[in-house]
Design a protein around this motif. Structure first.
Motif, PDB file in Angstrom:
ATOM      1  N   GLU A  60      -8.668   6.229   9.966  1.00  0.00           N
ATOM      2  CA  GLU A  60      -9.727   6.316   8.818  1.00  0.00           C
ATOM      3  C   GLU A  60      -9.260   4.770   7.931  1.00  0.00           C
ATOM      4  N   ARG A  61     -10.194   4.254   7.594  1.00  0.00           N
ATOM      5  CA  ARG A  61      -9.992   3.011   6.816  1.00  0.00           C
ATOM      6  C   ARG A  61     -10.808   3.185   5.316  1.00  0.00           C
ATOM      7  N   GLN A  62     -10.052   2.874   4.413  1.00  0.00           N
ATOM      8  CA  GLN A  62     -10.411   3.042   3.045  1.00  0.00           C
ATOM      9  C   GLN A  62     -10.360   1.608   2.121  1.00  0.00           C
ATOM     10  N   ILE A  63     -11.458   1.166   1.926  1.00  0.00           N
ATOM     11  CA  ILE A  63     -11.651   0.214   1.057  1.00  0.00           C
ATOM     12  C   ILE A  63     -12.364   0.175  -0.174  1.00  0.00           C
ATOM     13  N   ILE A  64     -12.066  -0.641  -1.156  1.00  0.00           N
ATOM     14  CA  ILE A  64     -12.684  -0.642  -2.738  1.00  0.00           C
ATOM     15  C   ILE A  64     -13.266  -2.001  -2.687  1.00  0.00           C
ATOM     16  N   LYS A  65     -14.299  -2.223  -3.164  1.00  0.00           N
ATOM     17  CA  LYS A  65     -14.989  -3.326  -3.146  1.00  0.00           C
ATOM     18  C   LYS A  65     -15.022  -3.682  -4.659  1.00  0.00           C
ATOM     19  N   CYS A  86      -7.556   0.992  -0.430  1.00  0.00           N
ATOM     20  CA  CYS A  86      -7.110   1.970  -1.276  1.00  0.00           C
ATOM     21  C   CYS A  86      -6.035   2.599  -0.601  1.00  0.00           C
ATOM     22  N   VAL A  87      -5.055   2.880  -1.488  1.00  0.00           N
ATOM     23  CA  VAL A  87      -3.744   3.319  -1.053  1.00  0.00           C
ATOM     24  C   VAL A  87      -3.867   4.929  -0.888  1.00  0.00           C
ATOM     25  N   GLU A  88      -4.941   5.300  -1.191  1.00  0.00           N
ATOM     26  CA  GLU A  88      -4.988   7.149  -0.845  1.00  0.00           C
ATOM     27  C   GLU A  88      -4.861   6.997   0.635  1.00  0.00           C
ATOM     28  N   MET A  89      -5.383   6.031   1.474  1.00  0.00           N
ATOM     29  CA  MET A  89      -5.215   5.875   2.905  1.00  0.00           C
ATOM     30  C   MET A  89      -3.957   5.914   3.433  1.00  0.00           C
ATOM     31  N   PHE A  90      -2.995   5.851   2.465  1.00  0.00           N
ATOM     32  CA  PHE A  90      -1.482   5.685   2.969  1.00  0.00           C
ATOM     33  C   PHE A  90      -0.882   6.928   2.229  1.00  0.00           C
ATOM     34  N   GLY A  91      -1.823   7.773   1.748  1.00  0.00           N
ATOM     35  CA  GLY A  91      -1.334   9.181   1.405  1.00  0.00           C
ATOM     36  C   GLY A  91      -0.587   8.934  -0.167  1.00  0.00           C
ATOM     37  N   GLU A  92      -1.022   7.731  -0.990  1.00  0.00           N
ATOM     38  CA  GLU A  92      -0.588   7.555  -2.131  1.00  0.00           C
ATOM     39  C   GLU A  92      -1.551   7.842  -3.540  1.00  0.00           C
ATOM     40  N   ASN A  93      -1.274   7.626  -4.503  1.00  0.00           N
ATOM     41  CA  ASN A  93      -2.428   7.694  -5.872  1.00  0.00           C
ATOM     42  C   ASN A  93      -2.745   6.399  -5.794  1.00  0.00           C
ATOM     43  N   CYS A  94      -4.143   6.368  -5.904  1.00  0.00           N
ATOM     44  CA  CYS A  94      -4.655   4.831  -5.908  1.00  0.00           C
ATOM     45  C   CYS A  94      -5.096   4.517  -7.608  1.00  0.00           C
ATOM     46  N   PRO A  95      -4.504   3.406  -8.118  1.00  0.00           N
ATOM     47  CA  PRO A  95      -4.651   3.311  -9.572  1.00  0.00           C
ATOM     48  C   PRO A  95      -6.085   2.961 -10.010  1.00  0.00           C
ATOM     49  N   VAL A  96      -7.013   2.564  -9.044  1.00  0.00           N
ATOM     50  CA  VAL A  96      -8.432   2.235  -9.417  1.00  0.00           C
ATOM     51  C   VAL A  96      -9.137   3.728  -9.398  1.00  0.00           C
ATOM     52  N   LEU A  97      -8.931   4.523  -8.145  1.00  0.00           N
ATOM     53  CA  LEU A  97      -9.573   5.798  -8.233  1.00  0.00           C
ATOM     54  C   LEU A  97      -9.129   6.639  -9.606  1.00  0.00           C
ATOM     55  N   LYS A 225      -2.843  -3.990   5.326  1.00  0.00           N
ATOM     56  CA  LYS A 225      -1.398  -3.715   4.938  1.00  0.00           C
ATOM     57  C   LYS A 225      -1.305  -3.129   3.695  1.00  0.00           C
ATOM     58  N   LYS A 226      -0.542  -2.166   3.744  1.00  0.00           N
ATOM     59  CA  LYS A 226      -0.321  -1.435   2.538  1.00  0.00           C
ATOM     60  C   LYS A 226       0.332  -2.186   1.341  1.00  0.00           C
ATOM     61  N   PRO A 227      -0.429  -2.184   0.273  1.00  0.00           N
ATOM     62  CA  PRO A 227       0.145  -3.083  -0.988  1.00  0.00           C
ATOM     63  C   PRO A 227       1.517  -2.827  -1.563  1.00  0.00           C
ATOM     64  N   SER A 228       2.116  -3.757  -1.790  1.00  0.00           N
ATOM     65  CA  SER A 228       3.400  -3.687  -2.589  1.00  0.00           C
ATOM     66  C   SER A 228       3.046  -3.111  -4.055  1.00  0.00           C
ATOM     67  N   GLU A 229       4.317  -3.046  -4.798  1.00  0.00           N
ATOM     68  CA  GLU A 229       4.004  -2.684  -6.096  1.00  0.00           C
ATOM     69  C   GLU A 229       3.379  -3.883  -6.933  1.00  0.00           C
ATOM     70  N   ALA A 230       3.765  -5.238  -6.475  1.00  0.00           N
ATOM     71  CA  ALA A 230       3.065  -6.181  -7.059  1.00  0.00           C
ATOM     72  C   ALA A 230       1.697  -6.338  -6.965  1.00  0.00           C
ATOM     73  N   GLU A 231       1.237  -6.178  -5.533  1.00  0.00           N
ATOM     74  CA  GLU A 231      -0.385  -6.359  -5.250  1.00  0.00           C
ATOM     75  C   GLU A 231      -1.118  -4.970  -5.821  1.00  0.00           C
ATOM     76  N   LEU A 232      -0.338  -3.886  -6.023  1.00  0.00           N
ATOM     77  CA  LEU A 232      -1.307  -2.811  -7.041  1.00  0.00           C
ATOM     78  C   LEU A 232      -1.422  -3.275  -8.163  1.00  0.00           C
ATOM     79  N   ARG A 233      -0.534  -3.960  -8.924  1.00  0.00           N
ATOM     80  CA  ARG A 233      -0.618  -4.621 -10.031  1.00  0.00           C
ATOM     81  C   ARG A 233      -1.819  -5.510 -10.508  1.00  0.00           C
ATOM     82  N   VAL A 234      -1.938  -6.496  -9.016  1.00  0.00           N
ATOM     83  CA  VAL A 234      -2.923  -7.336  -9.134  1.00  0.00           C
ATOM     84  C   VAL A 234      -4.091  -6.699  -8.896  1.00  0.00           C
ATOM     85  N   ILE A 235      -4.192  -5.617  -7.997  1.00  0.00           N
ATOM     86  CA  ILE A 235      -5.407  -4.920  -7.782  1.00  0.00           C
ATOM     87  C   ILE A 235      -6.004  -4.255  -9.030  1.00  0.00           C
ATOM     88  N   LYS A 236      -5.117  -3.485 -10.016  1.00  0.00           N
ATOM     89  CA  LYS A 236      -5.731  -3.052 -11.114  1.00  0.00           C
ATOM     90  C   LYS A 236      -6.065  -4.109 -12.042  1.00  0.00           C
TER      91      LYS A 236
END
Length: 329
Positions: A60-65, A86-97, A225-236
């Motif tokens: 399963e692939r989960q993407i946020i536009k 979306c990091v829920e794809m990797f079983g983690e909490n997504c900051p956007v969702l 690729k699973k986002p790093s902590e820095a990449e999650l901050r950029v996504i937010k």
């Protein structure tokens, strides 16, 4: 390889858990079933995942536009969309969702919530046994990948629970073909009449030789690729800028995620694989509505609902939602 019984048990467990928790590739590897004419059908034969730890024959692939009002510093670009995992794809909490999920409790924010909610698709692999797309050439490796919409996936999944299906559809000698049928409904492509073949069949000698020569894909290799902590901050940060109606800032975010076709900023040390522009995508942007079970919100920055508290700024929306949550508790 998981048995049919294993798959059924896993699907049933997922259903119980859910009810309780209330661009095409240049090598032609991705089969563009959405390019079929209306009334046409394609016959696909799914194959197992090379990863024997995967209970299923898909991932399963989960993407946020994230839609933006153009690109900062470029007046010729009006609208762009950045796709992020979306990091829920990797079983983690997504900051956007985490921010978007409570919006569904407010009628004035539901349209906005739909725009930023994750989009699911499912990656399979296999052979195209009947191909109605005249200009689609079979690549040197005839084992192709399929990016399947939720509508088609629900048909695949529900049929697997049918007790009359005795063997895995991916079985080399007693498997089943899957027929993808394209019709139209409400001005959009519809695949609701797609179905499994009624009779089992064996792979041909040519197909078996192709597996022997090329091997099977590890489907997880085609997930973002699973986002790093820095990449999650950029996504937010990009999410809040998108909600705010600001343009995309390539100098600030281009080394991490950027719209398809936009080059990384000069001096960027990030590998191109970190960018959405190099992430395998199911089809060209203009074809996207045809692969969905229902119309999706257009990937453009829209105005927030006019009713209710001021929502013209991202922080206003987020602060409003958080205040309501605190009052409710």
């Amino acid at each position: 390889m998981a048995s049919l019984a294993d798959i059924r048990a896993r699907l049933a467990a997922q259903e119980n858990k859910a009810s309780g928790n209330n661009y095409p590739q240049s090598d032609g590897a991705i089969y563009p079933h959405w390019k079929m004419d209306e009334g046409a059908s394609a016959s696909l034969r799914f194959l197992p995942d090379a990863d024997t730890n995967n209970s299923f024959f898909w991932v399963e692939r989960q993407i946020i536009k994230l839609p933006f009002n153009g690109v900062k510093g470029d007046p010729n670009v009006r609208q762009v969309t950045v796709q992020v995992p979306c990091v829920e794809m990797f079983g983690e909490n997504c900051p956007v969702l985490a921010e978007v999920r409570p919006w569904y409790k407010d009628e004035t924010l539901k349209e906005m919530a739909n725009k930023y909610w994750k989009k699911r698709s499912y990656i399979f692999q296999g052979f195209v046994r009947q191909n109605p797309i005249g200009d689609d050439a079979t690549p040197a490796n005839p084992i192709r990948r399929f990016v399947i919409s939720p509508q088609i996936f629900q048909i695949i999944k529900s049929s697997l629970m049918d007790p009359e299906i005795e063997e895995l559809p991916t079985d080399l000698m007693r498997g089943l073909d899957f027929n993808v049928r394209k019709t139209a409904k409400g001005g959009y492509a519809d695949y609701g009449t797609s179905s499994w073949a009624r009779k089992e069949s064996a792979l041909t000698e040519v197909e078996q030789a192709a597996i022997e020569a090329h091997g099977l894909f590890n489907l997880a290799d085609f997930l973002p690729k699973k986002p790093s902590e820095a990449e999650l901050r950029v996504i937010k940060e990009m999410f809040e800028a998108s909600v705010d109606g600001r343009p995309y800032d390539n100098d600030k975010w281009g080394a991490y995620y950027r719209p398809y076709g936009l080059e990384a900023p000069a001096g960027s040390n990030n590998n191109d694989d970190d960018s959405e522009s190099s992430t395998p995508a199911p089809q060209p942007a203009q074809a996207a509505p045809q692969v969905t079970a229902a119309p999706q919100p257009a990937p453009v920055a829209e105005e927030a609902p006019a009713s209710g508290p001021s929502t013209d700024k991202a922080q206003d929306i987020l602060a409003m939602i958080r205040a309501r949550q605190q009052n409710a508790s």
